[in-house]
Scaffold this motif. Sequence first.
Motif, short mmCIF file in Angstrom:
data_model
loop_
_atom_site.label_atom_id
_atom_site.label_comp_id
_atom_site.label_asym_id
_atom_site.label_seq_id
_atom_site.Cartn_x
_atom_site.Cartn_y
_atom_site.Cartn_z
N THR A 134 8.65 -11.33 11.99
CA THR A 134 7.67 -11.40 13.00
C THR A 134 7.50 -10.15 13.62
O THR A 134 6.93 -9.75 14.72
CB THR A 134 8.26 -12.10 14.13
N ASN A 135 7.89 -8.87 13.07
CA ASN A 135 7.87 -7.37 13.71
C ASN A 135 6.97 -6.69 12.49
O ASN A 135 7.74 -6.37 11.40
CB ASN A 135 9.22 -6.94 13.85
N ARG A 136 5.93 -6.26 13.07
CA ARG A 136 4.98 -5.20 12.06
C ARG A 136 5.71 -4.17 11.60
O ARG A 136 5.79 -3.70 10.46
CB ARG A 136 3.52 -5.22 12.95
N ARG A 137 6.74 -3.51 12.58
CA ARG A 137 7.15 -2.47 12.15
C ARG A 137 8.18 -2.57 11.10
O ARG A 137 8.43 -1.77 9.99
CB ARG A 137 7.87 -1.73 13.29
N SER A 138 8.97 -3.72 11.34
CA SER A 138 9.92 -4.15 10.41
C SER A 138 9.22 -4.37 8.89
O SER A 138 9.75 -3.94 7.80
CB SER A 138 10.56 -5.43 10.72
N GLN A 139 8.01 -4.87 8.85
CA GLN A 139 7.33 -5.10 7.89
C GLN A 139 6.75 -3.69 7.16
O GLN A 139 6.93 -3.79 5.87
CB GLN A 139 5.91 -6.02 7.95
N MET A 140 6.36 -2.80 7.88
CA MET A 140 6.14 -1.46 7.38
C MET A 140 7.38 -0.85 6.75
O MET A 140 7.51 -0.02 5.73
CB MET A 140 5.49 -0.70 8.42
N VAL A 141 8.55 -1.09 7.34
CA VAL A 141 9.87 -0.35 6.99
C VAL A 141 10.24 -0.94 5.61
O VAL A 141 10.69 -0.31 4.49
CB VAL A 141 11.13 -0.53 8.08
N ALA A 142 10.03 -2.38 5.59
CA ALA A 142 10.61 -3.05 4.19
C ALA A 142 9.39 -2.60 3.12
O ALA A 142 9.79 -2.59 1.92
CB ALA A 142 10.58 -4.57 4.62
#
Length: 181
Positions: free
Chosen positions: A53-61
């Motif tokens: 649910t977190n766009r920033r987490s998606q980019m880090v992943a």
Amino acid sequence: MYVANHCSFMDIPFVAWVFGFLNYKMIAKAELIKVPILGRAIQVGGHVMLNRTNRRSQMVAYKSGVQWLKDGVNLVTFPEGTRSKDSRLGSFKKGAFKMAQAVGVPVVPMSIHYADKVQPLDYAFPAKCSRTRPKAVIKIGKPIMTDGKSDDELLEEVWRAIADELPESQKPAKDTPVWVK
């Protein structure tokens, strides 16, 4: 990059058993950190965590996954993004395929059969073994090259490769779209 269908909590240990001590990391949802033993193992193993649910987490992943691939580490992901409620193959998300294309690595489809019979969705623990309960099987397909293919072409080719190898009870429903945003 290895991708597989996802219909049971047991998919994770089955894939881990198949890979054994090979150099690999799984992409796992952040909520698994809360699961006793498994959460700690995911953290200690340095697997890629993803808060869906977190766009920033998606980019880090994404960046972490790309780096692992560049470093020669195999990534394992379940591109449906969640377990199937009816054990049928669902639509894929594009993230894993974008990672593979960014690095130029092939995608290896894996079809996991009957894991949902070993541990059904509403069971807290695996079901008792019986002669009538099918055994789980993982079929590893041929690598699919990413070169010269669009995201959609690659995703569809991998989705079809997985679907073709699944037993009839796990094949996608006729109206299932190949991918979702």
